[in-house]
Design a protein around this motif. Structure first.
Motif, mmCIF file in Angstrom:
data_model
loop_
_atom_site.group_PDB
_atom_site.id
_atom_site.type_symbol
_atom_site.label_atom_id
_atom_site.label_comp_id
_atom_site.label_asym_id
_atom_site.label_seq_id
_atom_site.Cartn_x
_atom_site.Cartn_y
_atom_site.Cartn_z
ATOM 1 N N ILE A 1 34.206 -0.167 -22.682
ATOM 2 C CA ILE A 1 32.976 0.637 -22.735
ATOM 3 C C ILE A 1 31.884 -0.007 -21.893
ATOM 4 O O ILE A 1 31.563 -1.185 -22.064
ATOM 5 N N ASN A 2 31.287 0.770 -20.999
ATOM 6 C CA ASN A 2 30.176 0.307 -20.186
ATOM 7 C C ASN A 2 28.924 0.282 -21.062
ATOM 8 O O ASN A 2 28.378 1.320 -21.405
ATOM 9 N N ILE A 3 28.481 -0.923 -21.424
ATOM 10 C CA ILE A 3 27.351 -1.021 -22.361
ATOM 11 C C ILE A 3 26.021 -1.301 -21.668
ATOM 12 O O ILE A 3 24.969 -1.222 -22.298
ATOM 13 N N ALA A 4 26.034 -1.655 -20.381
ATOM 14 C CA ALA A 4 24.781 -2.005 -19.698
ATOM 15 C C ALA A 4 24.691 -1.310 -18.345
ATOM 16 O O ALA A 4 24.555 -1.956 -17.308
ATOM 17 N N PRO A 5 24.774 0.020 -18.326
ATOM 18 C CA PRO A 5 24.739 0.715 -17.039
ATOM 19 C C PRO A 5 23.359 0.630 -16.391
ATOM 20 O O PRO A 5 22.373 0.320 -17.043
ATOM 21 N N GLY A 6 23.326 0.914 -15.139
ATOM 22 C CA GLY A 6 22.036 1.005 -14.448
ATOM 23 C C GLY A 6 21.509 -0.294 -13.912
ATOM 24 O O GLY A 6 20.356 -0.370 -13.509
ATOM 25 N N ASN A 7 22.303 -1.352 -13.877
ATOM 26 C CA ASN A 7 21.858 -2.623 -13.309
ATOM 27 C C ASN A 7 22.199 -2.630 -11.830
ATOM 28 O O ASN A 7 23.200 -3.191 -11.408
ATOM 29 N N GLN A 8 21.356 -1.975 -11.034
ATOM 30 C CA GLN A 8 21.649 -1.792 -9.616
ATOM 31 C C GLN A 8 20.804 -2.739 -8.784
ATOM 32 O O GLN A 8 19.661 -3.036 -9.119
ATOM 33 N N PHE A 9 21.376 -3.176 -7.679
ATOM 34 C CA PHE A 9 20.685 -4.080 -6.787
ATOM 35 C C PHE A 9 20.716 -3.495 -5.389
ATOM 36 O O PHE A 9 21.785 -3.236 -4.844
ATOM 37 N N LEU A 10 19.549 -3.271 -4.787
ATOM 38 C CA LEU A 10 19.459 -2.750 -3.427
ATOM 39 C C LEU A 10 19.339 -3.930 -2.475
ATOM 40 O O LEU A 10 18.411 -4.718 -2.576
ATOM 41 N N GLN A 11 20.296 -4.053 -1.567
ATOM 42 C CA GLN A 11 20.322 -5.180 -0.654
ATOM 43 C C GLN A 11 20.398 -4.708 0.791
ATOM 44 O O GLN A 11 20.954 -3.654 1.081
ATOM 45 N N GLN A 12 19.872 -5.499 1.680
ATOM 46 C CA GLN A 12 19.974 -5.232 3.113
ATOM 47 C C GLN A 12 21.339 -5.706 3.613
ATOM 48 O O GLN A 12 22.075 -6.379 2.910
ATOM 49 N N GLN A 13 21.623 -5.387 4.866
ATOM 50 C CA GLN A 13 22.888 -5.798 5.462
ATOM 51 C C GLN A 13 23.012 -7.315 5.484
ATOM 52 O O GLN A 13 22.064 -8.023 5.827
ATOM 53 N N GLU A 14 24.177 -7.800 5.127
ATOM 54 C CA GLU A 14 24.544 -9.210 5.194
ATOM 55 C C GLU A 14 23.543 -10.112 4.510
ATOM 56 O O GLU A 14 22.987 -11.029 5.100
ATOM 57 N N GLN A 15 23.291 -9.867 3.252
ATOM 58 C CA GLN A 15 22.431 -10.742 2.471
ATOM 59 C C GLN A 15 23.186 -11.265 1.268
ATOM 60 O O GLN A 15 24.186 -10.705 0.838
ATOM 61 N N THR A 16 22.652 -12.327 0.714
ATOM 62 C CA THR A 16 23.185 -12.912 -0.502
ATOM 63 C C THR A 16 22.074 -12.883 -1.540
ATOM 64 O O THR A 16 20.920 -13.119 -1.223
ATOM 65 N N SER A 17 22.424 -12.597 -2.776
ATOM 66 C CA SER A 17 21.401 -12.457 -3.803
ATOM 67 C C SER A 17 21.852 -13.079 -5.116
ATOM 68 O O SER A 17 23.024 -12.999 -5.477
ATOM 69 N N ASP A 18 20.909 -13.705 -5.807
ATOM 70 C CA ASP A 18 21.131 -14.134 -7.186
ATOM 71 C C ASP A 18 20.801 -12.954 -8.083
ATOM 72 O O ASP A 18 19.933 -12.148 -7.765
ATOM 73 N N ALA A 19 21.485 -12.853 -9.202
ATOM 74 C CA ALA A 19 21.234 -11.743 -10.103
ATOM 75 C C ALA A 19 21.463 -12.196 -11.539
ATOM 76 O O ALA A 19 22.125 -13.200 -11.793
ATOM 77 N N ALA A 20 20.904 -11.420 -12.459
ATOM 78 C CA ALA A 20 21.080 -11.707 -13.888
ATOM 79 C C ALA A 20 21.038 -10.402 -14.662
ATOM 80 O O ALA A 20 20.343 -9.466 -14.282
ATOM 81 N N ILE A 21 21.810 -10.361 -15.723
ATOM 82 C CA ILE A 21 21.771 -9.239 -16.654
ATOM 83 C C ILE A 21 21.682 -9.833 -18.058
ATOM 84 O O ILE A 21 22.468 -10.701 -18.432
ATOM 85 N N THR A 22 20.719 -9.374 -18.837
ATOM 86 C CA THR A 22 20.597 -9.746 -20.246
ATOM 87 C C THR A 22 20.701 -8.464 -21.051
ATOM 88 O O THR A 22 20.054 -7.468 -20.727
ATOM 89 N N TYR A 23 21.528 -8.492 -22.088
ATOM 90 C CA TYR A 23 21.750 -7.277 -22.869
ATOM 91 C C TYR A 23 22.014 -7.646 -24.324
ATOM 92 O O TYR A 23 22.752 -8.584 -24.615
ATOM 93 N N LEU A 24 21.399 -6.892 -25.247
ATOM 94 C CA LEU A 24 21.623 -7.074 -26.678
ATOM 95 C C LEU A 24 22.537 -5.959 -27.162
ATOM 96 O O LEU A 24 22.169 -4.783 -27.126
ATOM 97 N N ASP A 25 23.722 -6.334 -27.614
ATOM 98 C CA ASP A 25 24.732 -5.369 -28.038
ATOM 99 C C ASP A 25 24.845 -5.352 -29.562
ATOM 100 O O ASP A 25 24.622 -6.358 -30.224
#
Length: 141
Positions: A69-93
């Motif tokens: 079951i997808n419990i945390a939808p909508g965690n989208q990241f918009l990135q430019q061409q050839e980039q690297t990004s740190d990301a985090a998701i926090t969710y209370l289930d």
């Protein structure tokens, strides 16, 4: 906090799929009560590149699944061409179970002309992969 479980993942995954794919980062926890909540804290990094014919920015979507079951939808990241990004998701289930639960970080892109490199730089290279971490904390309900 009743218990804490942590998983670290140094492997890599690559996709250009428009459906959710496993990244390899997952953690399993068994709640002690059906009234418990599970607080998930996930940190990771990724790179992305797009084909030369792709002229616009595209969405990279990361989410957390509880079993199937997808419990945390909508965690989208918009990135430019050839980039690297740190990301985090926090969710209370609120799983409402005392059975073992596996939480998985999954990823997808909105076009097959964009490739996501999980735990790697934008071009998929680099000698040292990243270290993604997922922590699951059981919180008394």
């Amino acid at each position: 906090i009743l218990q804490v479980v942590q998983s670290a993942y140094t492997g890599t995954a690559t996709t250009n799929s428009q459906s959710f794919q496993n990244t390899g980062l997952e953690v399993t926890i068994t709640p002690s009560s059906t009234s418990s909540k599970i607080l998930l804290v996930t940190t990771f990094f990724f790179g992305q590149n797009r084909s030369p014919i792709q002229t616009q920015n595209n969405m990279k979507v990361f989410t957390i699944y509880r079993d199937a079951i997808n419990i945390a939808p909508g965690n989208q990241f918009l990135q430019q061409q050839e980039q690297t990004s740190d990301a985090a998701i926090t969710y209370l289930d609120t799983p409402n179970t005392t059975s073992a639960i596996t939480y998985r970080l999954k990823m997808q892109t909105d076009t097959t002309q964009v490739t996501i490199h999980f735990n790697r730089r934008a071009n998929g290279g680099g000698a040292n992969p990243g270290c993604a971490v997922m922590v699951a904390m059981e919180v008394a309900g």
